[in-house]
Design an enzyme around this catalytic site. Structure first.
Site, PDB file in Angstrom:
ATOM      1  N   SER A 121     -21.571  36.813   3.675  1.00 46.52           N
ATOM      2  CA  SER A 121     -20.689  35.798   3.087  1.00 46.52           C
ATOM      3  C   SER A 121     -21.428  34.458   3.019  1.00 46.52           C
ATOM      4  O   SER A 121     -22.503  34.376   2.425  1.00 46.52           O
ATOM      5  CB  SER A 121     -19.386  35.697   3.890  1.00 46.52           C
ATOM      6  N   GLU A 220     -22.522  40.710  -3.968  1.00 45.99           N
ATOM      7  CA  GLU A 220     -21.173  41.064  -3.542  1.00 45.99           C
ATOM      8  C   GLU A 220     -20.351  39.782  -3.549  1.00 45.99           C
ATOM      9  O   GLU A 220     -20.896  38.677  -3.600  1.00 45.99           O
ATOM     10  CB  GLU A 220     -21.182  41.701  -2.150  1.00 45.99           C
ATOM     11  N   HIS A 284     -17.542  42.136   2.047  1.00 48.74           N
ATOM     12  CA  HIS A 284     -16.202  41.919   2.591  1.00 48.74           C
ATOM     13  C   HIS A 284     -15.382  43.195   2.445  1.00 48.74           C
ATOM     14  O   HIS A 284     -14.380  43.245   1.734  1.00 48.74           O
ATOM     15  CB  HIS A 284     -15.512  40.765   1.861  1.00 48.74           C
TER      16      HIS A 284
END
Length: 317
Positions: A121, A220, A284
């Site tokens: 992230s 992602e 995630h």
């Protein structure tokens, strides 16, 4: 600009890091957002797997949407790398904040004390910076709170510990319960770089932007509507960050309709005539499979495989 990274560094090969030994110490830092931290649960998790836990002070702090001030979070990053009793560094969570102190990182210190560094992230910013200026492999993988203490499916934990301990076979295992999709055929090799698409785009134009030369790009994201994913991919293309990529591995895009996402990816990536493999469970998602950032890999979209072409951790002597 800070002289420690004034001249861009291009590592054609990223160095392996010392493996996490049995009984080793895992340091926990919070370089981005704050989170409640259950010391008892974290200690119990570590001890059950034969590891020791060291918590750095910033984990206990909160400064609005940040886990402590920039100075506190940077200090913990430096201290965790410099501490020779710490064998691996695990981020507590993502959120926001890593980009705020990138220009103050002492990359010389990191180069002197390489060790496994894990997160995803917002931690993507640190992966990009460390692989570019310190030159060793980092790991896009499970974080303590959201993943390991969050009881995600077993491949999350096992893929992380196998990778860090040096027990990961060259062929990376992907859970059969989650089929992969070949969006463009072919096979290619290159350094695996990337991470969160929003963070990749946020660093473009800075000293920490993606070094795209001959890479296998991994992307992602989470909770980005399709039009925003479109905008991010367009940004990458118009910034010239796709023309030299050898292949693309598409991770999880939580919250986006898969069929519509795949159509968009074919539109944006198809003209590149490079292999594109989608549906890889990293990011995630549950499970969340660990990937070695900076490592030389082979992406085979036809066989739907990702293969390590270099050692990523070495046994400690």
């Amino acid at each position: 600009m800070n002289s420690r990274f004034a001249a861009p560094v291009s590592f054609t090969t990223h160095s392996a890091v010392p493996a996490l030994p049995a009984g080793g110490v895992i340091g926990v830092i919070a370089p981005a957002g704050p989170s409640e931290f259950d010391l008892h649960s974290a200690t119990r998790w570590m001890e059950a797997r034969g590891y020791q836990l060291k918590v750095f002070p910033g984990v206990w702090e909160k400064d609005g949407y940040l886990a402590g001030s920039d100075a506190v979070r940077l200090r913990d990053l430096h201290d965790a790398f410099a501490d020779d009793t710490v064998d691996a560094i695990l981020c507590m969570r993502g959120g926001y904040g890593c980009t705020r102190f990138l220009e103050h990182i002492d990359f010389e210190l990191l180069r002197r004390h390489p060790k496994p560094f894990v997160g995803y992230s917002d931690i993507t910013a640190l992966h990009l910076a460390i692989t570019r200026y310190a030159g060793f492999v980092t790991f896009h993988g499970a974080m303590l709170n959201a993943d390991l203490l969050g009881n995600k499916q077993p491949p999350t934990e096992s893929s992380l510990l196998r990778m860090l301990s040096g027990q990961q076979p060259a062929l990376l295992e992907h859970p059969a319960a989650y089929p992969l999709t070949t969006l463009a055929p072919g096979s290619a090799s290159g350094r695996l770089l990337g991470g969160n698409l929003s963070m990749i785009c946020a660093t473009i134009g800075t000293a920490f932007e993606l070094d795209d030369q001959g890479i296998i790009l991994f992307i992602e994201d989470v909770n980005e509507p399709l039009y925003r994913v479109d905008r991010l991919l367009t940004h990458l293309r118009q910034a010239g960050k796709l023309g030299r990529v050898h292949g693309v591995l598409v991770g999880d895009f939580a919250g986006v309709d898969v069929s519509r996402l795949e159509l968009l990816l074919k539109q944006e990536l198809g003209p590149l005539n490079i292999p594109v493999l989608a549906g890889w469970r990293s990011g995630h998602c549950d499970p969340n499979i660990t990937l070695p950032m900076g490592a030389h890999v082979r992406l085979d979209a036809d066989k739907q495989q990702l293969v390590l072409e270099q050692v990523v951790v070495t046994a400690q002597t």
